[in-house]
Design a protein around this motif. Structure first.
Motif, short mmCIF file in Angstrom:
data_model
loop_
_atom_site.label_atom_id
_atom_site.label_comp_id
_atom_site.label_asym_id
_atom_site.label_seq_id
_atom_site.Cartn_x
_atom_site.Cartn_y
_atom_site.Cartn_z
N ARG A 187 -1.57 6.17 8.48
CA ARG A 187 -2.49 5.29 7.26
C ARG A 187 -2.54 4.07 7.54
N LYS A 203 0.87 -1.32 -0.03
CA LYS A 203 -0.18 -0.16 0.06
C LYS A 203 0.72 1.23 -0.01
N ARG A 219 -5.47 3.43 10.28
CA ARG A 219 -6.71 3.82 9.91
C ARG A 219 -7.22 2.50 8.98
N GLU A 220 -6.37 1.98 8.14
CA GLU A 220 -6.66 1.07 7.07
C GLU A 220 -7.03 -0.33 7.24
#
Length: 312
Positions: free
Chosen positions: A69, A56, A72-73
């Protein structure tokens, strides 16, 4: 939701990322390996993808931004965070995961400083800085975290989903440690064998600028989490200065009945007034901080319910 997620933030780690992914796939075969590429220009992402990682991207530069990030993901029962530079042994990951899944630890710290760090690390200022940061935080926040700035950690779902990422760079590890200490999170230390970067692999950490950022972060978070202590110290210093310079003026007035140093008297009065303002500011902010802790405990209940729902 993944059972175990291995999170690897990367910036130009083409020389080591394949080995790191391979080692963690071997150590934790049931885990999903995530590599979050942070604008690498050396093909790190393609190498990681070929090694079997899920790649990612985070385009905002800085380790703190990458971790924001990641958190969160990714949803997982246990998170293992490591660096892509092959300085942390994947063999220790199983013990760290067990601490989270079986002992209900919120954060597990891969402790380099109690093993080989000071022998392997060839940068003396890094060694000194790590010791200073560890001593400062453990003293200020009354905790016993053995390695404040290690990049090798394991987390519970509750920690990840309630941790407010504010830092953008390498000071993120310090922020994690202080958050865990302040919120009474269950922290365990696991001693790991640290090894220095292989030849040809360069550190992205700047000893002086990043070290200054870490110290500034400690001061800022101490003010935020311990406002009564922070502003109380300022109030005490101002009060001592104000009273100290005022005493000779009062002694002179007692002997002569005259005040010849009016400027000194006026400045002292303002300094003592500032001390009183600082004290009451700390008192008020301490009340707000206590209310925030109560709200955080309620948020933990909500996150725990969400976690159980995701498991089902």
């Amino acid at each position: 939701m993944d059972k175990i997620a291995v999170l690897i933030p990367c910036y130009n780690e083409s020389k080591t990322i394949e080995k790191v992914v391979t080692d963690f796939k071997k150590a934790l075969p049931e885990a999903t390996i995530y590599v979050f590429d942070n604008n690498s220009s050396d093909g790190t992402d393609e190498i990681a993808r070929k090694a079997g990682a899920v790649v990612k991207y985070e385009y905002q530069q800085g380790k703190g931004n990458v971790i924001r990030r990641m958190f969160r993901e990714i949803d997982a029962e246990c998170y293992v965070m490591t660096d892509g530079d092959d300085t942390y042994p994947a063999e220790s990951a199983r013990e760290m995961v067990d601490c989270v899944l079986n002992h209900h630890a919120d954060m597990v710290v891969g402790d380099r400083l109690s093993s080989t760090y000071f022998e392997e690390n060839k940068r003396p200022f890094h060694n000194f800085g790590n010791s200073i940061v560890r001593s400062s935080i453990n003293s200020l926040f009354h905790t016993n975290i053995k390695d404040i700035m290690t990049g090798y950690r394991a987390f519970s779902y509750q920690f990840v989903k309630t941790f407010p990422v504010l830092s953008q760079g390498f000071e993120i590890e310090t922020e994690m440690s202080i958050h865990a200490a302040d919120k009474n999170m269950f922290v365990e230390n696991v001693i790991i064998e640290y090894r220095d970067r292989p030849e040809g692999s360069e550190s992205k950490l700047n000893t002086y600028s990043d070290g200054f950022k870490v110290l500034r972060t400690i001061a800022s978070l101490f003010r935020t989490y311990k406002p009564m202590a922070f502003f109380g110290v300022i109030a005490l210093i101002l009060a001592v200065l104000g009273v100290g310079f005022m005493i000779p003026v009062l002694v002179e007035f007692n002997h002569t009945g005259l005040v010849e140093r009016f400027p000194t008297l006026i400045v002292c009065c303002f300094v003592i007034l500032a001390a009183m303002v600082s004290f009451f500011a700390g008192l008020q902010l301490q009340t707000i901080t206590r209310k925030n802790r109560q709200d955080f405990e309620m948020e933990l209940q909500h996150v725990h319910y969400e976690y159980e729902h995701l498991e089902k």
